[in-house]
Design an enzyme around this catalytic site. Sequence first.
Site, PDB file in Angstrom:
ATOM      1  N   ASP A 282     -15.563  -4.498  -0.888  1.00 47.04           N
ATOM      2  CA  ASP A 282     -14.131  -4.790  -0.908  1.00 47.04           C
ATOM      3  C   ASP A 282     -13.865  -6.113  -1.619  1.00 47.04           C
ATOM      4  OD1 ASP A 282     -11.433  -4.855  -0.501  1.00 47.04           O
ATOM      5  OD2 ASP A 282     -11.560  -5.455   1.604  1.00 47.04           O
ATOM      6  N   LYS A 289      -9.943 -11.240  -2.868  1.00 49.47           N
ATOM      7  CA  LYS A 289     -10.317 -12.109  -1.762  1.00 49.47           C
ATOM      8  C   LYS A 289     -10.773 -13.470  -2.273  1.00 49.47           C
ATOM      9  CE  LYS A 289     -11.879  -8.404   1.298  1.00 49.47           C
ATOM     10  NZ  LYS A 289     -10.912  -8.651   2.396  1.00 49.47           N
ATOM     11  N   ASP A 301     -18.044  -3.584   4.614  1.00 51.04           N
ATOM     12  CA  ASP A 301     -16.755  -2.958   4.887  1.00 51.04           C
ATOM     13  C   ASP A 301     -16.868  -1.444   5.039  1.00 51.04           C
ATOM     14  OD1 ASP A 301     -14.185  -3.607   5.545  1.00 51.04           O
ATOM     15  OD2 ASP A 301     -13.392  -3.463   3.519  1.00 51.04           O
ATOM     16  N   ASP A 360      -5.489  -5.371  -0.777  1.00 51.53           N
ATOM     17  CA  ASP A 360      -6.562  -5.725   0.152  1.00 51.53           C
ATOM     18  C   ASP A 360      -6.350  -5.098   1.528  1.00 51.53           C
ATOM     19  OD1 ASP A 360      -8.961  -6.909   0.863  1.00 51.53           O
ATOM     20  OD2 ASP A 360      -8.025  -8.776   1.516  1.00 51.53           O
ATOM     21  N   GLU A 362      -6.602  -1.917   2.056  1.00 50.00           N
ATOM     22  CA  GLU A 362      -7.008  -0.612   1.526  1.00 50.00           C
ATOM     23  C   GLU A 362      -7.679   0.279   2.566  1.00 50.00           C
ATOM     24  OE1 GLU A 362     -10.629  -2.228   2.316  1.00 50.00           O
ATOM     25  OE2 GLU A 362      -8.959  -3.265   1.373  1.00 50.00           O
ATOM     26  N   ARG A 364      -6.900   1.040   5.620  1.00 50.30           N
ATOM     27  CA  ARG A 364      -5.966   1.945   6.294  1.00 50.30           C
ATOM     28  C   ARG A 364      -5.543   3.097   5.388  1.00 50.30           C
ATOM     29  NH1 ARG A 364      -2.153  -3.073   7.243  1.00 50.30           N
ATOM     30  NH2 ARG A 364      -4.265  -3.928   7.196  1.00 50.30           N
TER      31      ARG A 364
END
Length: 510
Positions: A282, A289, A301, A360, A362, A364
């Site tokens: 991620d 990030k 992740d 970010d 993502e 969900r």
Amino acid sequence: MKFKFNITTLSLSLAAIFSSTAIAENFEFKGERKSSEIIVAFQSGENASESVNYLNKATDNHIAKVLADAEFKGEKKQQIEVLSPTGIDAKKVIIIGLGDSSALQPGDVNKIGANIYASINKSPSENVSIYTKGINDAKSNASFAAELAHGINLRAYKFDKYLSEKKPAEKTIAITVDEPKSAKANFNQLEAIEKGVFLARDLTSEVPTEMNPVHFAKAAKELKDLGVKVKILKPKEIKKLGMGALHAVGRGSQEGSRLVVAHWKGSDDAPIALVGKGITFDSGGYNIKATGTTISRMKSDMAGAAAVLGTVKAMALQKAKVNVVAVMPMAANMVSATSVAPGDVVMTGEGLSVEILNTDAEGRLVLADGMWYARKYYKPSVMVDIATLTGSKVRALGNRYTAIFSEDDTLIDQFTNSGKAVDELVWRLPLAYDDLLKSPIADLKNSGFGGPGATTAAVFLQQFTGDTKWAHLDIAGNALAAADKGVTPAGGTGHGVRLLSHWLLENKVK
């Protein structure tokens, strides 16, 4: 009768993909005591146990004198080491206090086993005897012995693929028990669960370029040898089915998204669906990030997907009479010319449109389509999703609890009890603030600014549960360990496998 067996992490084919090592000790459950280079015994409270009395007699009261001088009373976490005791060949005798052993839950005993391994790991001694006769946990002596071995194995695992110095030489451990057959039977089930944990740890610890959605799908296919039905959906199929959210998150990577399904049908009951977030790396997408240690941990992740795949393996290995399907939406959230952009709107399989305000957020998105797919094609009686979903969860609960969200009090109680049993604790947080997900141009937006992030993420997922009983487990902060502690060595933890396995097995007939 003696029982000797080796503990291995993976099947031969999976071992070709990963080179991690679990404990390769020889465990021997036996009725008679055996002397070794290291002896471990236990005391529950002030009254000397059968094994401590045996050692005291064998050492001409040497053990009793040391315990008296140290004011040892068998209290929880008390530990005494006696070097070169009189009268026996052992180089070291370790006496461990348990407090009231009859109150010990499996997770408590696992930690004791893990601490024993930490004590003996660096010793050159190859033979260890553990005297458990007469010591019962909340269930039995056989349970205590098996859970102790389980804890030793969990701590002894090591992901050493990239280390020049591999794991120390294995040891032979003889565990003295009241009923060897019962202890062996108990351990067989626990051995299956720890192999599921080890698979999840392997997947989580692997480096991002060696663990993309294609690699993960390949690892899942290995479970076919255990009787697990595995299905892999590629980007074109994902897009054709209307899973636009999952497809969008994978657009920025070369390999695109995958939907991995692993189904263990151990009964004819309606299936239980486990949906695991599978973001193999991620970057944050265009909402990138912060650099440094935070982003370097984002290989984990996909720990939710690893946990549900490990759970299916644990059920298959013991041929559990449960019908469980793991649905794992997989993607690498990368930055490229084809990446989804902030402000884009995607259509989910549910038929709800989502405005992406934050790339970010993502996890969900992929879970939304994974949950829809699980409901549509498997009609589960219960659906549980598990994900390293939000930094907000870490700020709320840290890394010693899993956040659980559900409107079903029975599910909350079941997971709370399972969490206490295996020491993967859960804490309930509210489902609320759905008004913060309203969008002027879509049915939902993917980030509820202004509210508690773990809750707004959970209530977003709730929109994709239909009428199915559902619980959401946020394991952010639980997936990677910085240092050895308890049953968890540094690296991927496999967190969630023991929790989900205990929940499935304890509630399979309810």
